[in-house]
Enzyme design. Structure first.
Site, short mmCIF file in Angstrom:
data_model
loop_
_atom_site.label_atom_id
_atom_site.label_comp_id
_atom_site.label_asym_id
_atom_site.label_seq_id
_atom_site.Cartn_x
_atom_site.Cartn_y
_atom_site.Cartn_z
CB ILE A 34 -12.00 -26.17 5.03
CG1 ILE A 34 -11.17 -24.90 4.83
CG2 ILE A 34 -11.46 -27.32 4.22
CD1 ILE A 34 -9.70 -25.05 5.22
CB SER A 70 3.24 1.74 5.92
OG SER A 70 1.99 1.64 6.51
CG ASP A 114 -0.02 -3.96 2.56
OD1 ASP A 114 0.01 -3.47 1.43
OD2 ASP A 114 0.07 -3.29 3.59
N GLY A 173 3.30 6.65 8.22
CA GLY A 173 4.61 6.79 7.62
C GLY A 173 5.55 5.67 7.99
CG HIS A 183 -0.39 0.26 2.52
ND1 HIS A 183 -0.04 -0.74 3.39
CD2 HIS A 183 -0.10 1.43 3.16
CE1 HIS A 183 0.44 -0.21 4.51
NE2 HIS A 183 0.41 1.12 4.39
#
Length: 491
Positions: A287, A228, A155, A226, A125
């Site tokens: 499942i 991330s 991600d 910031g 992202h």
């Protein structure tokens, strides 16, 4: 005040907080090369030596994206020649350029170098949709980066820069040996303030947020917008997590941050580096978890394993697996629940032949399944198998008014004309069936792990359960084609 789960990427510059765009952050991780288990250590007198050791490998990431112009603002309707016409024109468009010109939007995130030849890990992202990606190193040097591959499901993104000299890098550690209470240190670019260090402990492990492959380490080390894509280090200077998300009512750190475990990220990164995409194993079953009431209904002692609700065309069907089987072992390891099975299948190599042990009719059977590739299978829709329709009838059973499916009822429910089973026409909202989630329009496809096409079939299964001394009966329910098992009391 409600709390929200937010990715910790810094929003595009020049935009107010009300217009920040947050993308959900979920990541996947794994060990690259040889890893060294980290040992628990006492509280350090200082984190300065560790910070100095790893800082050169941590990077700030700036992305630039072309943003389409917003629609023209709607002003008041004024008669032509009005003295207010010029005023509102200047107010709505003070520079006289109009709203039709696309503009550039910059955003910030973090990452870390994993090899001297310039491979960099961050969150997907952080760089998603970016036209340009610039990497700033601790030394102040900047380099452009290209995307090697991304995995939106976890991600994680892998970038590459070209450098004249070998780059400082860090290695992945073993996240599985981390314990609640172990010290950790986070690094990144919080709120666009540049390189920053925060320290804390592992608050919890194996957190699941919203993704299929989630395995988050929860930490109280300060993680903010910031951060991330930045690394979470153990005390040996190894990356044991990728900082991904925060839980916060106000967008800032309140001591609940989440880092995707390195033993998930590493495998994804390895596949992105080799193939430019992920290649996950695929078993080919639907499942659900084995709950205590389901375990009692099928006559097993432990509520463990993964209960197969449907077997479409694929590897499992080719190997002879059936709906109602309980998968207890996969590739030599016991299966605790559906989450455990999904992760282990995904980690297995595509094309590998694995032994799968299932519990069927009170006996264990070993099946040899050659795994397919999940990414290819997800694009293919598989029709639900069905038997011949039966003549309509109606009767109240187990707190529901039931009737066999015919072509007309099937059409009303959007099912194939040859679908079979018992449709729930009405349901007692005070009864156990309603409490277990059944609703009008659901179709009972199996009872006691046997197909039911008539009301007599269901009554036979109820009688058999009572004769066997069981308190409940396992029903296979289909709603809009999706199957799940429900255990209903027959007492």
């Amino acid at each position: 005040m409600s709390q929200t789960l937010q990715p910790d990427r810094l929003a595009p510059r020049g935009r107010s907080a009300l217009h920040m765009l947050w993308v959900a952050a979920i990541g996947f991780a794994l060990v690259i090369g040889q890893t060294v288990p980290s040992a628990a250590r006492a509280a350090p007198e200082s984190f300065a030596d560790l910070a100095q050791q790893v800082s050169p490998a941590v990077v700030n990431i700036t992305t630039s994206t072309t943003v389409a112009a917003p629609a023209a603002p709607r002003g008041p309707m004024l008669p032509e020649g009005s003295p207010f016409e010029d005023f509102f024109r200047e107010f709505m468009d003070p520079e006289g350029q109009g709203p039709s010109t696309p503009r550039r939007s910059d955003a910030l995130g973090s990452g870390f170098v994993i090899s001297e030849d310039g491979f960099i890990v961050t969150n997907n992202h952080v760089i998603e949709g970016a036209d340009e990606i610039e990497i700033e190193f601790f030394s102040g040097k900047t380099l452009p980066a290209e995307v090697v591959g991304t995995d939106p499901k976890t991600d994680i993104a892998l970038l590459k820069v070209v450098s004249d000299a070998p780059l400082p890098f860090v290695s992945f550690g073993d996240s599985d040996v981390m314990r609640v209470g172990d010290w950790v240190m986070a690094m990144g670019n919080p709120l666009g303030q540049g390189f920053s260090v925060s320290a804390g402990i592992v608050s919890a492990r194996n957190r699941e947020l919203a993704g299929t492959y989630d395995d988050f380490i929860q930490t109280d080390a300060a993680i903010n917008r910031g951060n991330s894509g930045g690394p979470l280090f153990n005390m040996e200077g190894q990356v044991i997590g990728v900082n991904t998300a925060i839980l916060s009512p106000n967008g800032g750190s309140i001591g609940i941050g989440f880092s995707m475990a390195s033993n998930v990220v590493g495998k994804v990164v390895t596949q992105l580096k080799e193939f430019g995409e992920t290649r996950r194993g695929w078993l080919g079953v639907k499942i659900q978890d084995v709950t205590p009431d389901v375990a009692e209904a099928i006559g097993i002692e432990a509520a463990a394993g993964a209960l197969v609700t449907d077997v479409p065309e694929g590897p499992a069907m080719d190997a002879g697996m059936k709906a109602g089987d309980v998968i207890t072992s996969f590739d030599g390891g016991n299966v605790s629940d559906t989450r455990d099975l999904v992760r282990r299948v995904a980690d297995a190599d595509v094309g590998k032949a694995v032994r799968v042990i299932v519990l069927r009719d009170g006996r264990t059977e070993t099946l040899l399944v050659t795994l397919g590739r999940r990414e290819e299978a997800e694009a293919t829709a598989t029709p639900v198998a069905a038997d011949a329709p039966q003549a309509p009838a109606q009767e109240e059973m187990l707190g529901m008014t039931l009737s066999p499916l015919d072509s007309e009822i099937a059409a009303e429910l959007g099912l194939p004309a040859d679908a079979s089973g018992l449709v729930v026409r009405e349901i007692d909202e005070t009864g156990a069936a309603f409490e277990k989630g059944l609703r009008a329009g659901d179709v009972i496809a199996e009872a006691g792990q046997q197909k039911v096409a008539t009301l007599a079939d269901l009554q036979d299964r109820i009688d058999e359960a009572k004769e066997a001394g069981r308190k409940s009966l396992l029903l296979l329910i289909r709603r809009e084609g999706e199957p799940r098992f429900v255990a209903l009391s027959v007492e």
